[in-house]
Structures are given as C-alpha cells and as structure tokens.
Design a protein around this motif. Structure first.
Motif, mmCIF file in Angstrom:
data_model
loop_
_atom_site.group_PDB
_atom_site.id
_atom_site.type_symbol
_atom_site.label_atom_id
_atom_site.label_comp_id
_atom_site.label_asym_id
_atom_site.label_seq_id
_atom_site.Cartn_x
_atom_site.Cartn_y
_atom_site.Cartn_z
ATOM 1 N N ARG A 74 -18.884 -50.729 -44.584
ATOM 2 C CA ARG A 74 -19.635 -50.945 -43.344
ATOM 3 C C ARG A 74 -18.998 -52.011 -42.466
ATOM 4 N NH1 ARG A 74 -22.438 -47.179 -42.627
ATOM 5 N NH2 ARG A 74 -24.046 -46.343 -43.998
ATOM 6 N N LYS A 75 -18.030 -52.716 -43.027
ATOM 7 C CA LYS A 75 -17.479 -53.858 -42.304
ATOM 8 C C LYS A 75 -16.216 -53.505 -41.540
ATOM 9 C CE LYS A 75 -17.049 -58.097 -44.250
ATOM 10 N NZ LYS A 75 -17.193 -59.066 -45.357
ATOM 11 N N VAL A 76 -16.129 -54.027 -40.323
ATOM 12 C CA VAL A 76 -14.902 -53.896 -39.559
ATOM 13 C C VAL A 76 -14.024 -55.080 -39.894
ATOM 14 C CG1 VAL A 76 -13.919 -54.080 -37.262
ATOM 15 C CG2 VAL A 76 -15.840 -52.579 -37.653
ATOM 16 N N SER A 77 -12.863 -54.803 -40.467
ATOM 17 C CA SER A 77 -11.945 -55.902 -40.759
ATOM 18 C C SER A 77 -10.798 -55.812 -39.767
ATOM 19 C CB SER A 77 -11.446 -55.782 -42.190
ATOM 20 O OG SER A 77 -10.900 -54.509 -42.377
ATOM 21 N N PHE A 78 -9.926 -56.757 -39.810
ATOM 22 C CA PHE A 78 -8.798 -56.728 -38.877
ATOM 23 C C PHE A 78 -7.566 -57.264 -39.596
ATOM 24 C CE2 PHE A 78 -7.303 -57.906 -34.346
ATOM 25 C CZ PHE A 78 -6.880 -56.612 -34.123
ATOM 26 N N PRO A 79 -7.165 -56.560 -40.681
ATOM 27 C CA PRO A 79 -6.074 -57.068 -41.518
ATOM 28 C C PRO A 79 -4.730 -57.012 -40.803
ATOM 29 C CG PRO A 79 -6.672 -54.866 -42.198
ATOM 30 C CD PRO A 79 -7.666 -55.264 -41.151
ATOM 31 N N LEU A 80 -3.771 -57.674 -41.405
ATOM 32 C CA LEU A 80 -2.424 -57.777 -40.833
ATOM 33 C C LEU A 80 -1.858 -56.399 -40.469
ATOM 34 C CD1 LEU A 80 -0.072 -59.681 -40.180
ATOM 35 C CD2 LEU A 80 0.747 -59.343 -42.509
ATOM 36 N N LYS A 81 -2.027 -55.437 -41.370
ATOM 37 C CA LYS A 81 -1.481 -54.097 -41.152
ATOM 38 C C LYS A 81 -2.039 -53.494 -39.857
ATOM 39 C CE LYS A 81 -1.658 -49.728 -43.389
ATOM 40 N NZ LYS A 81 -2.489 -49.006 -44.345
ATOM 41 N N GLU A 82 -3.336 -53.668 -39.680
ATOM 42 C CA GLU A 82 -4.013 -53.149 -38.494
ATOM 43 C C GLU A 82 -3.502 -53.855 -37.228
ATOM 44 O OE1 GLU A 82 -6.317 -50.215 -37.385
ATOM 45 O OE2 GLU A 82 -5.919 -50.636 -39.490
ATOM 46 N N ARG A 83 -3.337 -55.167 -37.330
ATOM 47 C CA ARG A 83 -2.857 -55.932 -36.163
ATOM 48 C C ARG A 83 -1.423 -55.544 -35.812
ATOM 49 N NH1 ARG A 83 -5.014 -60.223 -39.254
ATOM 50 N NH2 ARG A 83 -3.039 -61.341 -39.346
ATOM 51 N N MET A 84 -0.604 -55.292 -36.841
ATOM 52 C CA MET A 84 0.780 -54.889 -36.597
ATOM 53 C C MET A 84 0.831 -53.530 -35.899
ATOM 54 S SD MET A 84 2.907 -57.127 -38.282
ATOM 55 C CE MET A 84 4.214 -56.413 -39.226
ATOM 56 N N LYS A 85 -0.035 -52.621 -36.368
ATOM 57 C CA LYS A 85 -0.051 -51.271 -35.815
ATOM 58 C C LYS A 85 -0.329 -51.266 -34.321
ATOM 59 C CE LYS A 85 -2.976 -48.705 -38.239
ATOM 60 N NZ LYS A 85 -3.663 -47.720 -39.075
ATOM 61 N N LEU A 86 -1.109 -52.246 -33.861
ATOM 62 C CA LEU A 86 -1.521 -52.254 -32.464
ATOM 63 C C LEU A 86 -0.600 -53.064 -31.562
ATOM 64 C CD1 LEU A 86 -5.349 -52.482 -33.102
ATOM 65 C CD2 LEU A 86 -4.122 -50.537 -32.179
ATOM 66 N N ILE A 87 0.437 -53.670 -32.148
ATOM 67 C CA ILE A 87 1.362 -54.467 -31.338
ATOM 68 C C ILE A 87 2.051 -53.647 -30.240
ATOM 69 C CG2 ILE A 87 3.607 -55.653 -31.468
ATOM 70 C CD1 ILE A 87 2.453 -57.174 -33.854
ATOM 71 N N PRO A 88 2.502 -52.428 -30.543
ATOM 72 C CA PRO A 88 3.088 -51.622 -29.459
ATOM 73 C C PRO A 88 2.161 -51.474 -28.262
ATOM 74 C CG PRO A 88 3.436 -50.548 -31.560
ATOM 75 C CD PRO A 88 2.576 -51.737 -31.840
ATOM 76 N N VAL A 89 0.862 -51.352 -28.538
ATOM 77 C CA VAL A 89 -0.101 -51.220 -27.444
ATOM 78 C C VAL A 89 -0.073 -52.491 -26.597
ATOM 79 C CG1 VAL A 89 -2.506 -50.802 -26.856
ATOM 80 C CG2 VAL A 89 -1.543 -49.743 -28.884
ATOM 81 N N GLU A 90 -0.026 -53.654 -27.276
ATOM 82 C CA GLU A 90 0.035 -54.927 -26.554
ATOM 83 C C GLU A 90 1.316 -55.031 -25.738
ATOM 84 O OE1 GLU A 90 -2.482 -57.122 -26.380
ATOM 85 O OE2 GLU A 90 -3.391 -55.478 -27.492
ATOM 86 N N LEU A 91 2.423 -54.643 -26.362
ATOM 87 C CA LEU A 91 3.711 -54.752 -25.682
ATOM 88 C C LEU A 91 3.736 -53.900 -24.431
ATOM 89 C CD1 LEU A 91 6.232 -54.726 -28.643
ATOM 90 C CD2 LEU A 91 5.726 -56.611 -27.101
ATOM 91 N N SER A 92 3.194 -52.682 -24.535
ATOM 92 C CA SER A 92 3.255 -51.827 -23.358
ATOM 93 C C SER A 92 2.263 -52.300 -22.296
ATOM 94 C CB SER A 92 3.009 -50.364 -23.729
ATOM 95 O OG SER A 92 1.876 -50.255 -24.532
ATOM 96 N N TYR A 93 1.214 -53.013 -22.741
ATOM 97 C CA TYR A 93 0.279 -53.568 -21.775
ATOM 98 C C TYR A 93 0.959 -54.629 -20.917
ATOM 99 C CZ TYR A 93 -3.831 -55.977 -19.947
ATOM 100 O OH TYR A 93 -4.755 -56.553 -19.134
ATOM 101 N N GLY A 94 1.841 -55.409 -21.534
ATOM 102 C CA GLY A 94 2.486 -56.500 -20.804
ATOM 103 C C GLY A 94 3.800 -56.115 -20.165
ATOM 104 N N LYS A 95 4.135 -54.802 -20.213
ATOM 105 C CA LYS A 95 5.494 -54.430 -19.807
ATOM 106 C C LYS A 95 5.785 -54.707 -18.331
ATOM 107 C CE LYS A 95 4.224 -49.618 -19.407
ATOM 108 N NZ LYS A 95 3.979 -48.467 -20.257
#
Lengths: 344, 101
Positions: free
Chosen positions: A177-198
C-alpha cells in the motif's frame, strides 16, 4: 511497426466480442518504454481505452482497471501473466493512473461511464472491480458503488504485486500500500528530468558563450572560446547537480527543502570548479559564478518536487515563497556581476 | 525511508473523529500510512508524511476527512501562477509534456 501487436485475438461475451491481449512484451513494447522515458514521441504513447480480455476469462473472472497510458497498460498486462482476467482501460488522455487521478480523468465519472458502456454487469456475475490504489485520488469507491452497484476493491500500488494480492484473498500488505521512492525508481526517472531541463541546457550556455567574447576592447572570438568553454563547464555542472545528483542523493542530502538540496550540492562541486580555476580569478567573477550555479541547481532541484512521491502542495508552496525570490535574486546578481567583469 | 520526508507542520489534513465509523477506507487508500485505526476509529498518526493527494477525503463515506489537495509540484505551481489557475501538473498547453508526472 505493428502498432497493436499486443492484441492477439477475440473472445465472445454476452456483450459482444472483446479483444484478447498478450501478457508478454514484444520488442517494440520494450523500445517504446525506453523512448517514453526520454520523452521521444510521448504524445503517441496511448493505447485505446476500452474493455479487454487476458487468457480465457469467464463470468467469474476478476476485472482490473487501468489507464490508457501505455506504460500503465503494459505493466498491468505483464503482471496478469498466466491469469484469466478482464481489463478495463479508462480514457485518461494517455496519462498514468496517479497523475490522471489527480487531474480527475482517472475518476468516478469515467469509471462509472465505462462500467455501464461496456455492460460489465452482463459480462460478469459478480460485482467487484479492482482499481489500482493510486486511482483512489480520483475515484470515490462509495460513489461508484451507489451509481453502478460495483464495489471498488483497491489493489496494490504496484502492478507487480497483483499476483500476491489476489492469492492473499484480495488483501494488500502494508508494504503493497505504500509508495516508496527507492534509488532504482529515482534513477529511472532521471531521463525525464534531463529532457525537462534541455531548453535551459541549450539556451543558457549559448547566451554565456556569446557574451563571453565581450571585453572592454570590443569582441574577441578567442575569448569566447576560452571563457565560454569554462562557462559551459560551470553551467553543465549546475544542470547536472539539479537534475541528476539531487535526485540520486535525495535522501542523503541533509535538508528537507529541495531548493536547498540543489543549492548545497552544487556549492560543494563549485568549490572544486573554483579550485581548478573555472570560476575565474577575480572576486567579482568567483562570487558571480557561485550565485549563478546556485540558482540553476536550486531551481531544477525544486522542480523535482513534481517527480518525487512525498511532497505536498502546502509544503511546496511554503518552500517556494522563499526559494523562488532567492533563485531569481542569485541569478540576477550573478549575471550582472559576471557581465560587469567582462568590462573591467 | 527516513530521508524521504518533507517539511513539517504544513499539511492541511484534518479528521473529524465524531463522524468516523471506522470503515478503514483511509488506511487502504493512503500511500504513506498516515492513518491508523485505534478502538474502531481512524487517527492521523503521521501527519507530516501526508502529501495531500486527497484519496482519503474522496473515499471517506462519512465525509469525516478534509484536506486541501493538489499537486506538490513546483513547476505546476509556477504554471498556476502564470495562468492564474490552481496549481496544475498539466503542463501540456502546447504539445510538449514536462517532466512532472
């Protein structure tokens, strides 16, 4: 590319034919998953809303609800491997379950509409419908019940827990039931961040590069290369700190405010840049660079609140009240200082 | 995870315990284990973990919970300010989608 290669057949029901979908990802599914993370052609990343079958379901089979964002849909069908089940895909305009629920497109209205439109009461002889837990932001279980007679059972947060959830008698453990935000999940979303700041990544260095050639004697292309090159390294470091290092190191940077996380990490690296002479050798230029890198990284890190899974609206508003003026002030002072230095 | 918590004492979540009938729905939908059930009533246990998603309010049949829900997203808040609307993650006024959700 075969666009709908996940549809592998048809099954007859009391309410007409229903497409059967595969629970195995094809190569093109895998490729498009990677593409969507890098924001390539994201607008085309929808599946058709509607009612689907997995395996050979009958009137006793479970109904699982999903969004028409293809990643949500893909993860659900993969999780239902070896099962016989029904899948109801809501029209969320190609947005994932949680975000669509926040906007209301994954919501009571759309769910009740589709329960009726696809005549689920004819297809199954039970009154249960399994909705992903994060859909609860937009779905009101008691309203769905009163409007359609169907009882919403909230499934686990992650589709991969569905099997365990079903086997446990439709009960989720607290962990599910819990939403976690582990390292793997944060790494996966880095491309999204990078393209946001492009756009920042392209525009700001270009501006600095052009301005770098200016000096009191006019314009020098050589100077643009040397000073501009250093400026590029400094700006790129700031961008990396805000969009990559802050997300990765998120729980270990000892500030609660994302803007301060971004600021502190870029200033640690700025000391290195200063040491290796990338910040120039006058006090005006050095201070200017600390302000500029600080404002960029702090701003990008603050935007990461939108990707993170634990920040509240009230909290972010409180943070921004002080952080945004600070970032604007730093950027303005830094830029002015750096330009003044060009003419001294 | 301990490091993944946000600012303290800002969350707008509140619970009217008089109305609560102990149905446990809030403990089911909350993604951060904010609620616990004690003596057949819900309690707000870890208020600072609340991210104001609004799932509990929406799924409380007794209308006992209230929270000013919205997106905890800086880009969304800036969007809202620029457009004069509520904070919104919907950054797709053009065809581009931003990094938020």
């Amino acid at each position: 590319m075969n666009k709908k290669d996940y549809i592998i057949g048809k099954i007859d029901t009391a309410a007409g034919k229903v497409p059967v979908i595969s629970t195995v990802w094809s190569n093109s599914d895998l490729i498009s998953t990677i593409k969507v993370r890098w924001a390539i052609g994201r607008m085309n990343y929808k599946v058709k809303q509607g009612f689907y079958a997995i395996g050979t379901p009958d009137e006793n089979s479970d109904i699982f609800v999903s969004a028409n964002f293809k990643l949500s849909f893909d993860h659900l069908r993969k999780a239902l491997h070896d099962m016989n089940a029904w899948v109801l895909v809501l029209d969320t305009k190609g947005i994932n379950v949680w975000c669509a629920a926040g906007k209301g497109t994954f919501g009571t209205k759309e769910l009740t509409y589709r329960i009726k439109a696809h005549e689920l009461d004819k297809i199954v002889n039970h009154k249960n419908i399994i909705v992903p837990q994060l859909g609860a932001v937009g779905v009101s279980a008691h309203e769905v019940k009163s409007k359609t007679g169907f009882r919403v059972i909230y499934g686990p947060v992650r589709a991969s827990d569905i099997n365990a959830f079903v086997n446990a008698g439709y009960k989720a453990t607290p962990e599910m039931r819990k939403v976690s935000f582990p390292l793997k999940e944060r790494m996966k979303l880095i491309p999204v961040e990078l393209s946001y700041g492009k756009y920042y990544l392209l525009f700001i260095p270009a501006l600095f590069f052009i301005l770098s050639g200016i000096n009191s004697k006019g314009y020098s292309v050589d100077l643009a290369w040397t000073t501009g090159g250093k400026a590029f390294v400094n700006l790129f470091t700031a961008y990396l700190c805000g969009s990559v290092l802050t997300p990765i190191l998120l729980p270990w940077i000892p500030f609660k405010r994302f803007s301060l996380k971004g600021l502190s990490i870029v200033w640690v690296l700025s000391i290195l840049l200063f040491y290796f002479n990338f910040f120039g050798n006058t006090i005006t230029e050095i201070i200017s660079w600390f302000l500029i890198t600080g404002s960029i990284s702090s701003f990008l890190a603050m935007n990461y609140t939108g990707t993170s899974t634990f920040t509240s609206l009230s909290g972010v508003q409180k943070e921004m009240k002080t952080a945004l003026p600070m970032q604007i002030g730093f950027a303005a002072l830094g830029l002015i200082g750096w330009i003044i230095k060009r003419f001294i | 995870m301990n490091g993944l918590t946000y600012l303290k004492n800002v969350v707008t979540l509140s619970l009217d315990i008089q109305k609560c009938n102990g149905c446990k729905m809030c403990t089911i939908v909350c993604p951060h284990e904010v609620f616990i059930i004690k003596d057949k009533k819900a309690f707000i246990d870890k208020k600072d973990l609340c991210m104001e998603c609004g799932a509990c309010e929406k799924n409380c049949p007794q209308v006992a919970i209230s929270v000013k829900s919205g997106v905890g997203c800086a880009a969304g808040i800036i969007n809202g300010i620029l457009r004069g609307t509520e904070p919104s993650c919907d950054c797709s006024s053009s065809n581009a989608k931003s990094g938020c959700c």
